[in-house]
Enzyme design. Structure first.
Site, PDB file in Angstrom:
ATOM      1  N   GLU A 149      -9.961 -98.203 -40.808  1.00 26.44           N
ATOM      2  CA  GLU A 149     -10.672 -99.076 -41.309  1.00 26.44           C
ATOM      3  C   GLU A 149     -11.259 -99.383 -42.951  1.00 26.44           C
ATOM      4  O   GLU A 149     -11.750-100.061 -43.318  1.00 26.44           O
ATOM      5  CB  GLU A 149     -11.623-100.029 -40.083  1.00 26.44           C
ATOM      6  CG  GLU A 149     -10.956-100.033 -38.754  1.00 26.44           C
ATOM      7  CD  GLU A 149     -12.137-100.618 -37.441  1.00 26.44           C
ATOM      8  OE1 GLU A 149     -11.881-101.255 -37.068  1.00 26.44           O
ATOM      9  OE2 GLU A 149     -13.331-100.536 -37.890  1.00 26.44           O
ATOM     10  N   ARG A 191      -8.928-105.429 -38.551  1.00 27.77           N
ATOM     11  CA  ARG A 191      -8.961-104.352 -39.168  1.00 27.77           C
ATOM     12  C   ARG A 191     -10.277-103.248 -39.349  1.00 27.77           C
ATOM     13  O   ARG A 191     -11.145-103.153 -40.123  1.00 27.77           O
ATOM     14  CB  ARG A 191      -8.173-103.885 -40.643  1.00 27.77           C
ATOM     15  CG  ARG A 191      -7.674-102.387 -40.277  1.00 27.77           C
ATOM     16  CD  ARG A 191      -6.876-102.014 -41.543  1.00 27.77           C
ATOM     17  NE  ARG A 191      -6.680-100.544 -42.209  1.00 27.77           N
ATOM     18  CZ  ARG A 191      -5.328-100.227 -41.842  1.00 27.77           C
ATOM     19  NH1 ARG A 191      -4.297-101.192 -41.364  1.00 27.77           N
ATOM     20  NH2 ARG A 191      -4.915 -99.134 -42.306  1.00 27.77           N
ATOM     21  N   CYS A 192     -11.131-104.087 -38.434  1.00 25.71           N
ATOM     22  CA  CYS A 192     -12.863-104.325 -38.206  1.00 25.71           C
ATOM     23  C   CYS A 192     -12.777-105.509 -37.624  1.00 25.71           C
ATOM     24  O   CYS A 192     -13.375-106.356 -37.544  1.00 25.71           O
ATOM     25  CB  CYS A 192     -13.344-104.383 -39.446  1.00 25.71           C
ATOM     26  SG  CYS A 192     -14.982-104.944 -39.150  1.00 25.71           S
ATOM     27  N   GLN A 240      -4.345-103.735 -27.293  1.00 27.35           N
ATOM     28  CA  GLN A 240      -5.528-102.830 -28.114  1.00 27.35           C
ATOM     29  C   GLN A 240      -5.763-101.957 -27.358  1.00 27.35           C
ATOM     30  O   GLN A 240      -6.362-101.124 -27.323  1.00 27.35           O
ATOM     31  CB  GLN A 240      -5.834-103.093 -29.340  1.00 27.35           C
ATOM     32  CG  GLN A 240      -4.893-103.764 -30.322  1.00 27.35           C
ATOM     33  CD  GLN A 240      -5.898-104.248 -31.395  1.00 27.35           C
ATOM     34  OE1 GLN A 240      -5.446-105.139 -32.296  1.00 27.35           O
ATOM     35  NE2 GLN A 240      -6.826-103.320 -32.210  1.00 27.35           N
TER      36      GLN A 240
END
Ligand SMILES: Cc1cc2nc3c(=O)[nH]c(=O)nc-3n(C[C@H](O)[C@H](O)[C@H](O)COP(=O)(O)OP(=O)(O)OC[C@H]3O[C@@H](n4cnc5c(N)ncnc54)[C@H](O)[C@@H]3O)c2cc1C
Lengths: 801, 290
Positions: free
Chosen positions: A753, A383-384, A236
């Site tokens: 998120e 997702r966070c 990422q």
């Protein structure tokens, strides 16, 4: 056509900010034309596989690779001994710790990497793994972090012997990593002593894991002739990977080419650097051949970064009306055997201190202790990446606990405590400056649309009949867009992000970014921002990311940071283009720059609407008729250092019905109102919300990675790990309010998120609310039917008539 | 997730398949749909040296009526079971159960023969076979024998079938018009195995239970037949108290394996709950049929 219609037609043609055009990414993916790391095939490529530890904690007495090496087709078996001369048997983590690339004399978690087998094909590699004989001496494991700091606890990290100070200050115990404190302790304690009402609750956010379509992997190819290394990697943050690889290998950063192609989702799992990446690179350098390493699903669940695992003690102090006066949180953070979190350097517990939430709480204090256990390292996904989920969860749970104790309605208590619109920018007690928000408006809208009062009446009646129905609210505030370089860096690199745009002579464009799409739809939305800013149709703007040779440096995509950082860079790069275009247009129209005004896709001479130059015309002129003194071409670069984070928020409502005799939880309704500021593409936002809510549903209802006492990880395959299908997934209704961020160039906040962060609390609060009348104030996730049933059964709520 | 190497054989007749298994010895396995066997091979839990693919053996295909029985070729896929007009009419229990198995992808490949032969107590067909009092026809190069389903299951992955035998046919009864049936399965999600499931078949005679079969999935090392519960209901009117009694009796024989889906207590209670629900639905269907 009237002027207004004409303008609308030109706006529509641009497909800019606010339009819900379809994702540009989908055509490839739904036709199976994605190009993932595992799709990379190079001539002569070798395949790798790991020998992993079967034990949670053990001393390695010996490793015998001879049988494996004797297997035809095996090219190498690397162990820590082979990496040691290169000083690569350990690597630095993003959290200031070190992590074994290959186990050095001992293993600290089950599935830890022990040896790296390289062979002609994947099958031979797997067979060779079975032939590597490792002799272990099992040691007692610590799987309960509450015992990590026992006086006689087993030593998890002998390599840290004598190091009393870690990357974040003093270590209290040999299994202690850091203590992080924020807020005014004395003041908070003082308020607690005198407050009319206080509540306290133990809340565990269990260990879980994201589930990207592609697992982690890399293909490394070292070119011995030129001394250049190319690595395709599921990252990422490819630029950070390049920097790390350059630092570790000693190769010039310019000779390291890192590419993140399609990676099939990341969710934070793909922020860090894993032993597999390092080993494939070393193997390629040593063997002079391309080496591919792709983990399987079990390895992915078992060995790459987990999420959460925060044991939180929440406390609130309130006045007699339920107005919160102070909040106090203690966290015991289970980091596993190495601290390989991927938070910004100065933030060992990420932005957990967002835990005062959407509420005006004047005094607060947080302490986080990070400890080692014999578990997989991580704490990054999902997702966070930055512990916002944990912080948001604990406050959204605690406010329900407080409401219950005071006999107040759970919506009412929120309305009483919200930060009011006129309080923004709002200084939180734990150090943040919230940019904007309309919390009350959001919640009121949700209550009205869902007829909250009627739901509560229905619940009341159901309870009389012994039926279990729960209503969960979550009115969360997120903190995203890391971040200002004065407070946020990774390995010393500030967390800005970038955009580089080049307008071609015929008026189409290419723009490149330092972020990395993994499902966020950057090709779609960045082009829309640029379309509005430069007046070229989004259809004509190519977006590229992921190739460190061509893209400008950036910190990547996680923490909902792309729109707040690179999206802002896009807007500002676009404005630079427009500024130059204005000069060219003035030259072409033979007027002064100030005589021109921008009109959707062209510059017009003020008051003379038929005297205009479109961006397309200007682009052509930029390559042949620039005014004297102005260089040709139409390009711009922007490195954007955000002045602040952005603070998206939302109001979610979830209604559940629980089967008293099986413990099954059925989500009847889920209403999600989000406020992410300016909405670039409503369809993309809806997609992000649906995906995030589904993850939140999975987390709340079933995802877990438990360990037994011996250190065995239970359930690390899709046979057990809960991934809901479309059949189980609830239906979602989405809605929005728009409160732009005042400091962002287009007023946008991140949204990726929010649904996960806010959703988990809504599902969780709904399930617990179903038991509120029985005096239940908290139940730990996940709400598997078995654990829910146990609650029902223990409380005698399953009596038959 | 990578299996060790193995030889692959694809016989074109039953005779050839049986000859191949004889010559390959203990290291060979028949391959049907592969949806139990291949995952085990990928985990290296099962490491056969030879796979004998039954996919091309015509004798193992097809679903036929034979008097008051239906003969099912073991290579019928779950989707073929679901789509069979004959079964829908004469033994609707089987298509109903098949719908509960896994997901459409698995049902496209997975076979009813593989499901019953595998000996996995989590599989759904075995308990149903007990309730139906099905017969399994086992064939080897030495000949044929017929084993009742109720005598087939010995333990987890352990059945009456010898390594050199093939399951050649499954014989189930045609269900009479007044037969009530139900299969109730509690599962976590689509594509998942049962936390617990119960199968009930019953016939009524003027409101009195004439005959009932109650069997359980995944609450013991084999599918279980709740004989005491059956006896308690036979010859009685099935009222709420009787249902409750049957559920309690069924729970007494449960000995489920603990896992992340639940502990023994939960799974046992769920078996009881599935029994309650299955009896009620079977009862309704029996009454409707009248
Ligand atoms: C994701 C997933 C979910 C599943 N969920 C369920 C579920 O909910 N319920 C359920 O019941 N099952 C479930 N299954 C298992 C599935 O139904 C399998 O297809 C079935 O258990 C085996 O049938 P098969 O044709 O695939 O057999 P295979 O896997 O090919 O074989 C299984 C075993 O039976 C033997 N065998 C097969 N046929 C014969 C024969 N004719 N003679 C002798 N031996 C034979 C094989 O040698 C092997 O040992 C699931 C499987 C998966 C992958």
């Amino acid at each position: 056509m009237g002027i207004l219609e004409d303008q609308q037609a030109r706006i529509d043609q641009l497909g800019g900010i606010g339009c819900g055009r379809k994702r540009k990414e989908d055509a490839r993916f739904i036709q199976g034309k994605g190009n993932y790391v595992d799709d990379v095939k190079l001539p002569g490529m070798l395949h790798a596989d790991f020998v992993r530890s079967p034990y949670g904690h053990a001393r390695i007495k010996s490793i015998d690779t001879s049988k494996a090496l004797a297997l035809p087709g095996v090219r190498a078996v690397l162990t820590a001994k082979d990496l040691a001369p290169l000083k690569l048997h350990w690597m630095p983590t993003l959290a200031g710790d070190v992590q074994a690339v290959l186990a050095d004399e001992k293993v600290g978690f089950q599935y830890q990497e022990v040896a790296f087998v390289v062979a002609d094909d994947r099958y031979i590699a797997a067979d060779a793994v079975d032939l590597v004989k490792v002799e272990y001496e099992e040691l007692p494991s610590i799987t309960d972090p509450f015992h990590s700091m026992d006086p006689d606890a087993p030593v998890i990290r002998p390599d840290l012997d004598g190091k009393d100070t870690g990357a974040h200050g003093k270590r209290k115990h040999y299994n202690h990593i850091f203590t992080w404190e924020v807020g005014d302790k004395a003041e908070t304690d003082r308020v607690f002593e005198t407050a009319p009402v206080t509540v306290k609750e133990q809340i565990w956010y269990p260990r879980n894991h994201g589930m990207p379509l592609e697992t982690c992997g890399s293909v490394a190819s070292f070119d011995k002739v030129n001394g250049e290394l190319k690595v395709w990697v599921t990252s990422q943050a490819p630029h950070v990977v390049r920097t790390v690889v350059s630092l570790l290998s000693g190769l010039d950063e310019s000779k390291v080419h890192v590419v993140a192609p399609d990676i099939g989702g990341g969710f934070g799992v793909k922020v860090g650097v894993y032993p597999g990446y390092v080993c494939s690179i070393v193997a390629s350098i040593v063997l002079g051949k391309p080496v591919k390493w792709i983990e399987d699903r079990v390895e992915h669940l078992a060995a790459t970064a987990f999420g959460r695992d925060y044991h939180m003690t929440g406390e609130l102090a309130a006045d007699a009306d339920g107005r919160i006066q102070a909040a106090r949180f203690y966290v015991l953070a289970d980091h596993g055997a190495f601290d390989s979190c991927a938070d910004p350097t100065k933030w060992p517990a990420g932005f957990f201190n967002i835990c005062t939430g959407s509420y005006d709480i004047k005094a607060a204090h947080v302490t986080v202790d990070g400890v080692y256990t014999n578990k997989t390292p991580g704490g990054v996904s999902y997702r966070c990446s930055f512990r916002v989920t944990e912080g948001s969860y604990v406050i959204e749970r605690m406010i329900d606990v407080l409401a219950q104790k005071m006999g107040l309605d759970k919506a009412e208590i929120r309305l009483r405590n919200f930060i009011k619109p006129e309080q923004f920018p709002y200084q939180s007690a734990l150090g943040w400056e919230y940019d904007s928000g309309s919390y009350e408006a959001g919640l009121r809208k949700v209550m009205e649309v869902c007829d909250y009062a009627a739901l509560r009446r229905e619940q009341e009646e159901k309870r009389k009949r012994g039926e279990l129905m729960g209503i969960g609210l979550s009115t969360f505030t997120e903190i995203v867009g890391a971040g200002p370089t004065k407070i946020c860096d990774i390995l010393g690199v500030g967390m800005f992000d970038s955009c580089e745009i080049r307008i071609h002579p015929t008026g189409s464009a290419i723009a490149r970014f330092g972020t990395k799409d993994q499902g966020q739809s950057h090709r779609t939305t960045y082009a829309q921002i640029l379309a509005t800013e430069v007046g070229i149709p989004s259809e004509s703007i190519m977006i590229e990311e992921g190739d460190t040779d061509t893209a400008p440096y950036g910190l990547g995509t996680y923490g909902s940071r792309s729109t707040p950082t690179a999206g802002a860079a896009a807007a500002r790069a676009g404005r630079k283009i427009r500024a130059k275009a204005q000069k060219i247009a003035a030259h072409l129209l033979e007027v002064a720059e100030d005589d021109l005004e921008w009109d959707i896709d062209r510059f017009v001479v003020k008051g003379v609407p038929d005297q205009a130059k479109t961006m397309k015309e200007i682009a052509w002129a930029a390559y042949n008729r620039t005014p004297p003194g102005l260089e040709p071409g139409l390009e711009a670069v922007e490195y954007y250092d955000p002045p602040n984070m952005t603070y998206p928020s939302g109001a979610y409502l979830c209604v559940v019905d629980i089967d008293r005799h099986t413990g099954e939880v059925k989500v009847r309704r889920f209403y999600a109102l989000d406020d992410c500021g300016t909405r670039i593409n409503p369809m993309v936002i809806d997609g992000q919300i649906h995906g995030g809510l589904t993850e939140a549903f999975a987390v709340a209802m079933g995802q877990e990675l438990p360990y037994d006492k011996a250190g065995n990880l239970l359930g690390a395959s899709l046979l057990d790990y809960f991934v809901p299908t479309a059949v189980e997934t609830p239906r979602y209704e989405t809605d929005f309010t728009v409160t732009p961020s005042p400091h962002h160039p287009i007023g946008a906040k991140g949204v990726g998120e929010s649904p996960h962060v806010g959703g988990v609390s809504a599902f969780s609060n709904a399930v617990i609310d179903a038991f509120a009348h029985a005096g239940v104030t908290h139940l730990n996730m996940p709400y598997k039917s078995s654990t829910v049933w146990k609650t029902i059964h223990t409380l005698n709520l399953d009596q038959r008539a | 997730m990578i299996p060790p190497s193995f030889a692959y054989r694809a016989p074109a007749s039953l005779k050839e398949a049986l000859a191949l298994i004889d010559e390959s010895g203990d290291d060979a396995k028949f391959l049907a749909g592969g949806h139990s066997l291949l995952p085990m091979m990928k985990f290296r839990v099962s490491e056969p040296a030879v796979l004998i693919d039954l996919g091309g053996v015509p004798e193992l295909q097809g679903i036929r009526e034979a008097g008051d029985r239906i003969h099912i070729g073991p290579m019928s896929t779950e989707n073929e079971i679901i789509g069979s007009a004959l079964l829908q009419q004469k033994c609707p229990l089987l298509p109903e159960v098949a719908r509960w198995i896994a997901d459409p992808q698995v049902r496209n490949r997975g076979t009813i023969g593989g499901d019953v032969a595998h000996g996995d107590p989590a599989n759904d067909h075995p308990a149903v076979m007990l309730a139906l009092e099905a017969d399994f026809v086992l064939r080897s190069s030495q000949g044929e024998r017929v084993v009742p389903a109720n005598e087939f299951y010995f333990g987890t992955y352990f059945t009456a079938m010898e390594a050199n035998e093939v399951l050649a046919e499954i014989r189930v009864p045609v269900l009479g018009p007044g037969t009530g049936y139900a299969y109730k399965k509690l599962k976590r999600k689509t594509g998942d195995f049962a936390i617990a499931a119960a199968c009930v078949l019953l016939t009524l005679d003027r409101g009195i239970c004439k005959r009932i079969a109650i069997t359980l999935t995944n609450v013991g090392p084999t599918p279980l037949r709740a004989s005491a519960a059956e006896q308690a209901l036979t010859g009685k009117a099935i009222d709420d108290a009787a249902v409750e009694n049957a559920a309690q009796l069924a729970m007494q024989i449960c000995d489920p394996a603990e896992d992340l889906r639940g502990d023994k207590e939960y799974k046992t209670h769920m078996a009881g709950e599935m029994v309650r629900r299955a009896i009620r639905q079977a009862l309704e269907r029996a009454k409707e049929a009248k």
